[in-house]
Write an enzyme that holds these catalytic residues in place. Structure first.
Site, PDB file in Angstrom:
ATOM      1  N   HIS A  16       1.061  -1.176   0.092  1.00 11.96           N
ATOM      2  CA  HIS A  16       0.004  -0.054   0.036  1.00 11.96           C
ATOM      3  C   HIS A  16       0.957   1.224  -0.047  1.00 11.96           C
ATOM      4  O   HIS A  16       1.396   1.591   1.030  1.00 11.96           O
ATOM      5  CB  HIS A  16      -1.106  -0.122   1.115  1.00 11.96           C
ATOM      6  CG  HIS A  16      -1.854   1.195   1.398  1.00 11.96           C
ATOM      7  ND1 HIS A  16      -3.154   0.864   1.502  1.00 11.96           N
ATOM      8  CD2 HIS A  16      -1.580   2.444   1.041  1.00 11.96           C
ATOM      9  CE1 HIS A  16      -3.933   2.128   1.620  1.00 11.96           C
ATOM     10  NE2 HIS A  16      -2.894   3.181   1.319  1.00 11.96           N
ATOM     11  N   HIS A  18       1.654   5.227  -1.588  1.00  9.94           N
ATOM     12  CA  HIS A  18       1.314   6.536  -2.419  1.00  9.94           C
ATOM     13  C   HIS A  18       2.497   7.073  -2.906  1.00  9.94           C
ATOM     14  O   HIS A  18       3.420   7.474  -2.231  1.00  9.94           O
ATOM     15  CB  HIS A  18       0.519   7.387  -1.408  1.00  9.94           C
ATOM     16  CG  HIS A  18      -0.480   7.056  -0.931  1.00  9.94           C
ATOM     17  ND1 HIS A  18      -1.660   7.153  -1.516  1.00  9.94           N
ATOM     18  CD2 HIS A  18      -0.772   6.407   0.228  1.00  9.94           C
ATOM     19  CE1 HIS A  18      -2.703   6.627  -0.765  1.00  9.94           C
ATOM     20  NE2 HIS A  18      -2.142   6.176   0.278  1.00  9.94           N
ATOM     21  N   LYS A 100      -9.296  -0.182  -5.889  1.00 11.82           N
ATOM     22  CA  LYS A 100      -9.119   0.619  -4.661  1.00 11.82           C
ATOM     23  C   LYS A 100     -10.411   1.244  -4.324  1.00 11.82           C
ATOM     24  O   LYS A 100     -10.720   2.000  -5.431  1.00 11.82           O
ATOM     25  CB  LYS A 100      -7.962   1.267  -4.620  1.00 11.82           C
ATOM     26  CG  LYS A 100      -7.697   2.146  -3.235  1.00 11.82           C
ATOM     27  CD  LYS A 100      -7.770   1.181  -2.039  1.00 11.82           C
ATOM     28  CE  LYS A 100      -7.824   1.871  -0.620  1.00 11.82           C
ATOM     29  NZ  LYS A 100      -6.502   2.929  -0.310  1.00 11.82           N
ATOM     30  N   HIS A 137     -10.541   1.065   1.475  1.00 12.07           N
ATOM     31  CA  HIS A 137     -10.339   1.958   2.667  1.00 12.07           C
ATOM     32  C   HIS A 137     -11.299   1.852   3.547  1.00 12.07           C
ATOM     33  O   HIS A 137     -12.763   2.545   3.347  1.00 12.07           O
ATOM     34  CB  HIS A 137     -10.037   3.174   2.248  1.00 12.07           C
ATOM     35  CG  HIS A 137      -9.637   4.426   3.314  1.00 12.07           C
ATOM     36  ND1 HIS A 137      -8.582   5.141   3.412  1.00 12.07           N
ATOM     37  CD2 HIS A 137     -10.566   4.606   4.276  1.00 12.07           C
ATOM     38  CE1 HIS A 137      -8.531   5.864   4.309  1.00 12.07           C
ATOM     39  NE2 HIS A 137      -9.633   5.645   5.118  1.00 12.07           N
ATOM     40  N   HIS A 171      -4.947  -0.965   5.658  1.00 11.93           N
ATOM     41  CA  HIS A 171      -4.475  -0.277   6.732  1.00 11.93           C
ATOM     42  C   HIS A 171      -5.200  -0.429   7.992  1.00 11.93           C
ATOM     43  O   HIS A 171      -5.906   0.800   8.475  1.00 11.93           O
ATOM     44  CB  HIS A 171      -3.824   1.120   6.404  1.00 11.93           C
ATOM     45  CG  HIS A 171      -4.954   2.006   5.524  1.00 11.93           C
ATOM     46  ND1 HIS A 171      -6.324   1.927   6.066  1.00 11.93           N
ATOM     47  CD2 HIS A 171      -4.707   2.875   4.641  1.00 11.93           C
ATOM     48  CE1 HIS A 171      -6.782   2.723   4.966  1.00 11.93           C
ATOM     49  NE2 HIS A 171      -6.081   3.179   4.199  1.00 11.93           N
ATOM     50  N   ASP A 243       1.423   2.540   3.511  1.00 17.49           N
ATOM     51  CA  ASP A 243       0.670   3.842   3.450  1.00 17.49           C
ATOM     52  C   ASP A 243       1.569   4.917   3.594  1.00 17.49           C
ATOM     53  O   ASP A 243       0.969   5.965   3.813  1.00 17.49           O
ATOM     54  CB  ASP A 243      -0.447   3.678   4.408  1.00 17.49           C
ATOM     55  CG  ASP A 243      -1.753   4.554   4.213  1.00 17.49           C
ATOM     56  OD1 ASP A 243      -1.656   5.174   3.007  1.00 17.49           O
ATOM     57  OD2 ASP A 243      -2.374   4.870   5.013  1.00 17.49           O
TER      58      ASP A 243
HETATM   59  C1  NCD Z   1      -3.455   9.037   2.322  1.00 15.17           C
HETATM   60  C2  NCD Z   1      -3.045   9.928   1.261  1.00 15.17           C
HETATM   61  O1  NCD Z   1      -2.456  11.033   1.722  1.00 15.17           O
HETATM   62  O2  NCD Z   1      -3.139   9.925   0.030  1.00 15.17           O
HETATM   63  N1  NCD Z   1      -3.476   9.576   3.649  1.00 15.17           N
HETATM   64  C3  NCD Z   1      -3.460   8.855   4.762  1.00 15.17           C
HETATM   65  O3  NCD Z   1      -3.811   9.611   5.758  1.00 15.17           O
HETATM   66  N2  NCD Z   1      -3.097   7.731   4.930  1.00 15.17           N
HETATM   67  C4  NCD Z   1      -4.643   8.289   1.902  1.00 15.17           C
HETATM   68  C5  NCD Z   1      -5.201   7.124   2.534  1.00 15.17           C
HETATM   69  O4  NCD Z   1      -4.575   5.992   2.639  1.00 15.17           O
HETATM   70  O5  NCD Z   1      -6.029   7.056   3.448  1.00 15.17           O
HETATM   71 ZN    ZN Z   2      -3.205   5.141   1.621  1.00 13.62          ZN
END
Ligand code: NCD
Ligand code: ZN
Length: 341
Positions: A16, A18, A100, A137, A171, A243
């Site tokens: 996971h 970003h 997702k 999520h 998560h 995450d």
């Molecule tokens: C994530 C993001 O910033 O894209 N933020 C977070 O707090 N984890 C998005 C997510 O996975 O919820």
């Molecule tokens: Zn995330």
């Protein structure tokens, strides 16, 4: 090979991640590519990744940004859930790892998330038939500490209604979510590194710590204990998903702090430290790779990362020549483990 002072991790995966886009992508992608054989790439860009064309182009930008380790880093691409036809999913499937699902408005860039789970069913049915995993999520828009707990009944309904759909609770942050893993064969989960280490006290118990603010918010000590016990035991349905969610420093240190913790640069050293502290280093391989490979039938590149028990200080900031600055988890703190030079 595992000794008290070193461990070789084979094909480590982040289930996971970003990576963002543009300058941020170029700043952060090399950190993950250097130490991982692959990562599940979240689609919550602006606009979100919703077509095979967008997905393929994003994958190309990721590999172009990944730096010298791009050849041994497999981006596992995801589409942002919306109503898809069978033809759309079939066109994407050769390049697609999963879809997702974000409920509307629960986290960063989830404005085009779904308003109704019932309305999502035709696409979920197609995904079940086509063997496309569903990543979720799992939070409601209720009281912030109860959002995941309130979503658990939705997971149970989905698991029962689509028994052949592989569902990943992303998560997870609660003991109740850990317990759910053993109740439904088709439910799996990722857990972040930081949710194994922090509780809400670390975020808001003293001076507010914006760099630990994320969705889902860190919970109670007993929740952390349940997550940690499952991770240390290498629960077969639990996978590491960082995450890692970078935001520019100015978007974190302000009124209206963005949600997301940037953990990619220290992910494996911090996990080695944690597992070593608990005498569980032998289970780290399963948690960071083997479970995910088995659950999803993955074939990541054969990449081995050696971690050694040697002090390493996490940089206070990561920055580029455009002035972009990102503050990582544990910024400026000394860790007991590092990636072998
Ligand atoms: C994530 C993001 O910033 O894209 N933020 C977070 O707090 N984890 C998005 C997510 O996975 O919820
Ligand atoms: Zn995330």
């Amino acid at each position: 090979m595992t000794s008290p002072d070193s461990i070789i991790l084979h094909r480590p995966l982040d289930m996971h991640l970003h990576l963002r886009d543009g300058d941020m992508l170029r700043l952060v992608a090399p950190h993950s590519a250097a130490t991982l054989a692959g990562a599940v790439i979240m689609p919550n860009l602006v606009p979100p990744v919703t077509s095979v064309e967008m997905l393929a182009a994003y994958r190309d930008r990721i590999l172009a940004a990944a730096g010298p380790d791009a050849a041994t880093f497999q981006p596992l691409m995801t589409l942002f859930f919306q109503h898809y036809t069978e033809a759309q999913l079939a066109a994407a499937q050769p390049q697609l790892f999963a879809v997702k699902l974000y409920p509307h408005g629960v986290t960063t860039n989830s404005e085009s998330g779904i308003h109704s789970i019932d309305a999502a069913e035709p696409t979920l049915k197609l995904m079940e038939e086509m063997g496309i995993p569903l990543l979720v999520h799992g939070e409601t828009t209720g009281f912030v500490l109860d959002r995941e707990a309130e979503f658990l009944s939705i997971y149970e309904r989905l698991a029962a209604r689509f028994p052949r759909l592989r569902i990943v609770m992303e998560h997870i942050t609660t003991a109740a979510a850990v317990a759910l893993l053993d109740r439904h064969e088709n439910l799996h989960a990722t857990v972040t590194g930081h949710h194994l280490v922090i509780t809400l006290d670390d975020v808001a118990g003293g001076l507010l710590q914006p760099h630990l603010f994320c969705k889902p918010i860190a919970k109670r000590p007993e929740d952390r204990a349940a997550l940690l016990a499952a991770a240390l035991a290498a629960h077969p349905k639990l996978m590491l998903g960082s995450d890692s969610a970078p935001h520019p420093q100015h978007a974190k240190e302000c009124c209206g702090c963005a949600a997301g913790v940037y953990t990619a640069p220290l992910l494996l050293p911090r996990m080695a430290q944690l597992f070593a502290e608990h005498g569980a280093l032998d289970n780290l391989q399963a948690f960071v790779s083997d479970n995910a490979i088995r659950i999803h039938g993955l074939t990541p590149p054969d990449k081995a990362i050696t971690l050694v028990r040697q002090p390493w200080t996490v940089p206070a900031v990561y920055q580029d020549s455009t002035g972009l600055k990102v503050i990582p988890w544990e910024a400026g703190h000394e860790l007991a483990w590092r990636i072998a030079p």
